[in-house]
Design a protein around this motif. Structure first.
Motif, PDB file in Angstrom:
ATOM      1  N   GLU A 208     -31.733  -7.698  22.432  1.00 34.83           N
ATOM      2  CA  GLU A 208     -31.366  -8.557  21.309  1.00 34.83           C
ATOM      3  C   GLU A 208     -32.465  -8.596  20.258  1.00 34.83           C
ATOM      4  OE1 GLU A 208     -28.994  -9.358  24.772  1.00 34.83           O
ATOM      5  OE2 GLU A 208     -31.182  -9.372  24.502  1.00 34.83           O
ATOM      6  N   GLU A 209     -33.735  -8.678  20.718  1.00 39.12           N
ATOM      7  CA  GLU A 209     -34.848  -8.717  19.774  1.00 39.12           C
ATOM      8  C   GLU A 209     -35.004  -7.379  19.061  1.00 39.12           C
ATOM      9  OE1 GLU A 209     -38.088 -10.040  17.519  1.00 39.12           O
ATOM     10  OE2 GLU A 209     -36.443 -11.075  18.534  1.00 39.12           O
ATOM     11  N   ARG A 210     -34.805  -6.273  19.770  1.00 41.80           N
ATOM     12  CA  ARG A 210     -34.882  -4.957  19.124  1.00 41.80           C
ATOM     13  C   ARG A 210     -33.836  -4.844  18.023  1.00 41.80           C
ATOM     14  NH1 ARG A 210     -38.479  -1.709  21.219  1.00 41.80           N
ATOM     15  NH2 ARG A 210     -39.049  -1.840  23.433  1.00 41.80           N
ATOM     16  N   ALA A 211     -32.620  -5.269  18.333  1.00 48.76           N
ATOM     17  CA  ALA A 211     -31.547  -5.197  17.341  1.00 48.76           C
ATOM     18  C   ALA A 211     -31.863  -6.085  16.135  1.00 48.76           C
ATOM     19  CB  ALA A 211     -30.221  -5.615  17.977  1.00 48.76           C
ATOM     20  N   ALA A 212     -32.421  -7.276  16.413  1.00 47.36           N
ATOM     21  CA  ALA A 212     -32.748  -8.193  15.331  1.00 47.36           C
ATOM     22  C   ALA A 212     -33.854  -7.613  14.442  1.00 47.36           C
ATOM     23  CB  ALA A 212     -33.188  -9.541  15.908  1.00 47.36           C
ATOM     24  N   GLN A 213     -34.844  -6.969  15.055  1.00 52.68           N
ATOM     25  CA  GLN A 213     -35.935  -6.392  14.272  1.00 52.68           C
ATOM     26  C   GLN A 213     -35.455  -5.222  13.421  1.00 52.68           C
ATOM     27  OE1 GLN A 213     -39.563  -5.555  16.361  1.00 52.68           O
ATOM     28  NE2 GLN A 213     -39.697  -7.594  17.273  1.00 52.68           N
ATOM     29  N   TRP A 214     -34.585  -4.387  13.974  1.00 54.38           N
ATOM     30  CA  TRP A 214     -34.083  -3.263  13.189  1.00 54.38           C
ATOM     31  C   TRP A 214     -33.245  -3.766  12.012  1.00 54.38           C
ATOM     32  CZ3 TRP A 214     -34.944   0.974  11.190  1.00 54.38           C
ATOM     33  CH2 TRP A 214     -33.953   1.864  10.751  1.00 54.38           C
TER      34      TRP A 214
END
Length: 286
Positions: A208-214
């Motif tokens: 979820e954090e990876r998707a949010a950062q991208w």
């Protein structure tokens, strides 16, 4: 999807081993070779819960990449990451352009980061708290110098300043070298969108954090008047990853995967690289 490979100097810096590794990676069809950086270590230096042995050898990545370039023909040259706040951008612009010219346009996988060790920042004479602003300014200086002509360029910032400065040679057949931003924070994602040509997140982040950062990187690019679709998205992968896993990465917007052999034994490393190349048909002769 593009595939690159990283090289570790944890077992020491043997020039013959480095060249053999790079040449085999090139023969296998990997796009590029990445090297890490630490300027200096000290007892107790740690990244999260991992304490870095102070005797771990971290050679200068740019010097190593120049050495690799002389021994290869096609392999792109990368850093993951170059600690940008600890380099003066006027000097760095010259070094990077020189490598790019001598390699005929292969210094194209530069990834920069801030560093996480306060003692390393102090040793380099850099205020740890302001290293993000310093990196932002350094990126602007690099591009300005590469794009400048014989009339010179001027800059006045918080950390760097000069008047009518010329920097030659220029990068090989491009206006400026791509600058990817590494990190595992939302600040890094915003930096990638506002100033970078790509984002290369690290760290143990949730999906979820990876998707949010991208998404943050893309939205920051749009807000800065830049094309979010032009951003490259690089991620770490495993040498034994499956085609299905790569498809999952691609669905998340990833455009490049960087892997590392699991073995420290040179022959086994070459076997792992060859197996990966065959699995993804990088070169039919691998």
């Amino acid at each position: 999807m593009k595939f690159a490979i990283a090289y570790s100097t944890a077992d020491g810096l043997d020039p013959d081993r480095l060249v053999a590794y790079a040449r085999h990676a090139e023969d296998c069809g990997f796009e590029g070779l990445y090297l890490p950086e630490h300027i200096a270590l000290y007892p107790g230096a740690a990244i999260g819960s991992f304490e870095i042995p102070p005797t771990l050898p971290y050679p200068d990545p740019l010097d190593c990449l120049n050495f690799v370039a002389a021994a290869t023909h096609r392999l792109l040259l990368g850093t993951a990451v170059l600690l940008l706040p600890y380099h003066h951008p006027v000097v760095l612009a010259k070094r990077l352009a020189t490598i790019d010219v001598l390699s005929k346009g292969r210094m194209r996988l530069l990834t920069v980061g801030l560093g996480t060790l306060p003692g390393e920042a102090g040793a380099a004479g850099v205020d740890f708290a302001s290293r993000g602003r310093r990196a932002d300014e350094a990126i602007d200086v690099l591009r300005l110098l590469w794009e400048g002509d014989e009339k010179g360029v001027s800059f006045s910032g918080e950390f760097f300043g000069f008047d009518d400065l010329c920097s030659y040679p220029k990068p090989y057949d491009v206006t400026h070298l791509p600058i990817h931003v590494g990190g595992s924070s939302r600040a890094a994602a915003r930096r990638a969108g506002r100033r970078g040509d790509g984002y290369f997140p690290g760290g143990a982040l949730t999906a979820e954090e990876r998707a949010a950062q991208w998404e943050l990187a893309r939205s920051a690019a749009a807000e800065a008047g830049r094309d979010p679709d032009a951003l490259e998205y690089t991620r770490w992968g495993s040498i034994d990853m499956s085609p299905e896993r790569v498809e999952t990465y691609a669905a998340q917007g990833v455009t490049r995967i960087v892997v590392s052999p699991s073995s420290t034994e040179p022959e086994r490393q070459r076997d792992e690289m060859s197996a990966f190349a065959r699995r993804f048909a990088l070169l039919r002769t691998a």
